[in-house]
Write a protein that holds these residues in place. Structure first.
Motif, short mmCIF file in Angstrom:
data_model
loop_
_atom_site.label_atom_id
_atom_site.label_comp_id
_atom_site.label_asym_id
_atom_site.label_seq_id
_atom_site.Cartn_x
_atom_site.Cartn_y
_atom_site.Cartn_z
N GLY A 85 -4.05 3.07 -8.02
CA GLY A 85 -3.17 1.93 -8.29
C GLY A 85 -2.01 1.90 -7.32
O GLY A 85 -1.68 0.86 -6.76
N ASP A 86 -1.42 3.06 -7.09
CA ASP A 86 -0.30 3.14 -6.16
C ASP A 86 -0.73 2.79 -4.74
O ASP A 86 -0.01 2.14 -3.99
CB ASP A 86 0.29 4.56 -6.16
N LEU A 87 -1.91 3.24 -4.36
CA LEU A 87 -2.37 3.03 -2.99
C LEU A 87 -2.75 1.58 -2.75
O LEU A 87 -2.37 0.98 -1.75
CB LEU A 87 -3.59 3.91 -2.70
N LEU A 88 -3.54 1.01 -3.65
CA LEU A 88 -4.18 -0.26 -3.34
C LEU A 88 -3.63 -1.45 -4.11
O LEU A 88 -3.81 -2.58 -3.69
CB LEU A 88 -5.69 -0.15 -3.61
N PHE A 89 -3.01 -1.21 -5.27
CA PHE A 89 -2.71 -2.36 -6.12
C PHE A 89 -1.22 -2.56 -6.37
O PHE A 89 -0.84 -3.27 -7.27
CB PHE A 89 -3.47 -2.25 -7.44
N GLN A 90 -0.37 -1.89 -5.60
CA GLN A 90 1.06 -2.13 -5.73
C GLN A 90 1.64 -2.58 -4.40
O GLN A 90 1.18 -2.15 -3.35
CB GLN A 90 1.77 -0.85 -6.20
N ASN A 91 2.70 -3.43 -4.49
CA ASN A 91 3.37 -3.92 -3.29
C ASN A 91 2.34 -4.42 -2.27
O ASN A 91 2.24 -3.93 -1.16
CB ASN A 91 4.22 -2.80 -2.67
N THR A 92 1.59 -5.42 -2.67
CA THR A 92 0.47 -5.85 -1.84
C THR A 92 0.41 -7.37 -1.80
O THR A 92 1.23 -8.06 -2.40
CB THR A 92 -0.84 -5.27 -2.39
N TYR A 93 -0.54 -7.87 -1.05
CA TYR A 93 -0.73 -9.31 -0.93
C TYR A 93 -2.18 -9.63 -1.24
O TYR A 93 -3.07 -8.81 -1.00
CB TYR A 93 -0.41 -9.79 0.49
N ILE A 94 -2.40 -10.84 -1.71
CA ILE A 94 -3.75 -11.27 -2.04
C ILE A 94 -4.63 -11.22 -0.79
O ILE A 94 -5.84 -11.01 -0.86
CB ILE A 94 -3.71 -12.68 -2.67
N THR A 95 -3.98 -11.36 0.38
CA THR A 95 -4.74 -11.38 1.62
C THR A 95 -5.43 -10.05 1.90
O THR A 95 -6.47 -10.01 2.55
CB THR A 95 -3.80 -11.71 2.80
N THR A 96 -4.86 -8.96 1.38
CA THR A 96 -5.49 -7.66 1.57
C THR A 96 -6.88 -7.66 0.96
O THR A 96 -7.85 -7.21 1.58
CB THR A 96 -4.63 -6.57 0.90
#
Lengths: 378, 317
Positions: free
Chosen positions: B144-155
């Motif tokens: 969750g910390d790696l991939l799903f926080q502070n992110t953008y839908i574009t990722t």
């Protein structure tokens, strides 16, 4: 015979591209502002002459750097390499010239020449790397040259910024070079009074002639071109193809380095600015080379032409158009100059009908001569 | 741990646009057309979509606005890339020349139009697209910390494009035909494949992805668009060659590049790296030097599509 015909089509397709590019530019101006379009377009075409001889001198001054970067790209093209790294070689060469220009105080009359050569040497070094990688490790020269662009830009910024004696802290740029390091005017200031033109233009023309002679009149140039056409066949013919590739890139780099040196030693208040962007001159050089059909003489004229348009573009601001219209026009010209095929077909058609007419009138049949290129090897 | 999460999130901001654009370039080159215009297409895609974000700034916000911008960026990329396709495929033009022309046209056009519309060349936009934490998934430890926080839908769009590209290229009839056109177009033609149509498809896909990549590059890293994508199109070209024209390898290449870029831009916030006292310029140079070194070891067995860059001529033997 055959070669002459090809040149003729090439020039024709360039002219065709220029006309279309200018027309599209005019249409864009019309779209933006109908009333100002005509005077604006007229300014693009003639603006360079606004200040008479001074204006012409400015055109030659602007053209100096882009003729040289264009020559660098065009030379590499002729030897089968795409030198997208002219920007990096340009800035590194400029750094070499500035370094010698600021630091070496006791050189007297030859100061500018030493500075110029320092630029050439560093440019050659920057071209050498992609050349070596291409020849010995099969690394695509486009990619390695792009990498060298960034490495060169950051390295120059780093050195200029961290080395106090050549860094102007207040303006975040390199210090001006000593007066003795400025390229002499070589009498050009008499011809074009008040303009920024200097001996750099003569140096550029000499470089063009030198490259023309090397490429077209020497065995060495023939070998470089042969390796460009077919690496394996050249090796079979006894050419050291690795050496040729390395030398080609080195020479291309040296010319770009010379371009950078000519800009920063022009005595026109140009300094290396510490900004993290790749020098534009290298990419303009690609346009110049393509418009000049990669032929040295063509590049000379293409460089002057683009400098001429750019000079005219400055005055466009009077009509509230931004100068980017010039870049748009040049881009369209380059785009259409890629369409050499249509023009070639058109000319072939024209020639066929002309020959047919000649024969009807009882004229001599077209000359049957072999391939002119084969004879050059001897 | 938080430092690692931070670097990873930063890496994604740099790696995803490279991944998307390089995958676009892959489709074009695999069909036999070199697309050096990626930089220009990115600029155009970013320009129109950021202009859209700017104009609808007060009215719309959030993911809906971003999704429309994504569609606009892709359409722009397709339209712009058609110029390259026409020159390269119909006119059999030198693909480097038309690509260079497009690269030159895009920033000039973006500045010119921006000046006409709003007087200055920088286009501002307000970034309302950052996802603090994806619901449910964001609270998974580590992942969750790696991939799903502070992110953008574009990722996630980028990752989806990677998966779809791999399947399309290797598991569909279209992909097989596309690859055939890049290797030996005459043979493909003899087998009944319409080479021109395949090459158009390749260039159009590259246009859509490069246009999207332009937007994806600008949104997380800036709050305005200044008619440039900072050479990312050229870097994507490097990633493409680095990745040997293969989707999964391209992913690794872009992650590598993204990581070095992330370290270069954020090292001062990482105590461990900051303590070394290495000048910032060295960090900035590392991605490019590292690429050169890796290329030395990987280029001996280059697997470029054989017919890439050669205009297809039906009559050629």
């Amino acid at each position: 015979m055959r070669k002459k015909k090809f040149d003729y089509t090439g020039v024709f397709s360039s002219v065709f591209a220029i006309i279309i590019g200018l027309l599209v530019g005019f249409v864009i101006l019309l779209f933006c502002n109908v009333q100002q379009a005509a005077p604006g377009f007229f300014t693009i075409l003639t603006g360079a002459f606004t200040h008479g001889a001074k204006g012409v001198g400015q055109v030659f001054y602007y053209s100096t750097t882009i003729i040289l970067t264009g020559l660098s790209v065009g030379f590499a093209f002729k030897t089968g390499l795409f030198n997208i790294g002219a920007s990096g070689q340009f800035i590194v060469g400029g750094f070499g010239a500035v370094y010698v220009g600021v630091m070496c105080e006791n050189l007297g009359g030859v100061h500018w020449l030493v500075a110029l050569l320092a630029g050439v040497a560093l440019g050659a070094l920057w071209g050498l790397v992609p050349g070596l990688l291409k020849a010995f490790f099969n690394v695509n020269e486009v990619i390695s040259a792009i990498m060298m662009n960034y490495i060169g830009m950051y390295a120059v910024n780093w050195f200029v910024k961290s080395y106090k004696p050549i860094f102007n802290n207040l303006r975040n740029e390199s210090k001006p070079v000593l007066n003795t390091a400025n390229i002499p005017k070589m009498g050009l200031d008499k011809l074009f009074p008040d303009s920024s033109i200097n001996g750099g233009f003569i140096i550029a023309v000499l470089a063009v002639l030198l490259i023309y002679i090397v490429l077209d009149k020497t065995t060495f140039g023939y070998e470089l071109k042969a390796v460009g056409y077919n690496r394996d066949a050249s090796r079979y013919a006894g050419i050291n193809e690795k050496k040729s590739i390395v030398l080609s890139m080195m020479i291309a780099g040296a010319i770009s380095g010379l371009s950078g040196a000519c800009l920063y030693l022009a005595g026109t208040g140009k300094h290396i600015e510490i900004v993290d962007t790749i020098a534009d001159e290298g990419f303009t050089g690609i346009s110049v080379a393509l418009l000049g059909l990669c032929h040295p003489i063509g590049i000379l004229f293409a460089g002057i032409f683009i400098a001429y348009l750019t000079a005219g573009g400055f005055y466009l601001q009077l009509f509230e158009f931004s100068t980017e219209i010039i870049d748009i026009i040049v881009a369209i010209i380059i785009y259409f100059s890629a369409f050499a095929l249509i023009v070639k077909l058109l000319i072939q058609k024209l020639e066929k009908s002309r020959e047919a007419k000649k024969q009807e009138n009882g004229g001599p049949p077209p000359e049957a001569e072999g391939n002119g290129k084969g004879g050059k090897q001897a | 741990m938080s430092v690692i999460y931070f670097i990873f999130q930063q890496t994604m901001f740099f790696a995803i646009p490279l991944l998307i654009v390089a995958l676009g370039g892959m489709f074009s080159e695999r069909s036999g057309v070199v697309n050096i215009a990626l930089e220009g297409i990115m600029t155009m895609g970013a320009f129109t979509s950021i202009l859209f974000l700017n104009l609808t700034g007060g009215v719309m916000s959030g993911q809906g606005q971003l999704l429309i911008a994504i569609v606009i960026a892709m359409i722009t990329g397709v339209v712009f890339s058609l110029f390259h396709a026409y020159a390269a495929i119909n006119m059999k033009a030198d693909q480097t020349i038309s690509g260079t022309a497009l690269n030159m046209f895009a920033p000039a056009f973006a500045i010119f139009v921006a000046r006409i519309i709003q007087g200055v060349q920088q286009i501002q936009f307000s970034n309302t697209f950052r996802i603090e934490s994806v619901p449910v998934l964001g609270s998974i430890p580590v992942i969750g910390d790696l991939l799903f926080q502070n992110t953008y839908i574009t990722t996630y769009i980028g990752i989806a494009i990677l998966i779809v590209s791999t399947i399309v290229l290797y598991r569909t009839r279209f992909g097989l035909r596309l690859r055939a056109c890049g290797e030996h177009p005459q043979a493909a033609d003899a087998a009944g494949v319409n080479v021109y149509r395949m090459q158009y498809a390749g260039v159009i896909i590259s246009g859509a992805l490069a246009g999207l990549g332009g937007l994806v590059f600008v949104v997380p890293t800036s709050t305005n668009f200044n008619a440039t994508v900072s050479g990312y199109g050229f870097l994507a070209l490097a990633v493409l060659i680095f990745g040997q024209w293969k989707p999964v390898r391209i992913m690794w290449a872009s992650l590598f590049f993204g990581l070095t870029k992330a370290i270069a831009s954020a090292y001062s916030g990482i105590p461990f790296l900051n303590n070394f006292g290495i000048p910032s310029y060295l960090y900035k140079m590392i991605p490019y030097i590292a690429t050169l070194i890796v290329l030395i070891f990987t280029s001996k067995n280059s697997q470029a599509p054989r017919a890439s860059g050669v205009p297809y001529d039906k009559g050629a033997r």
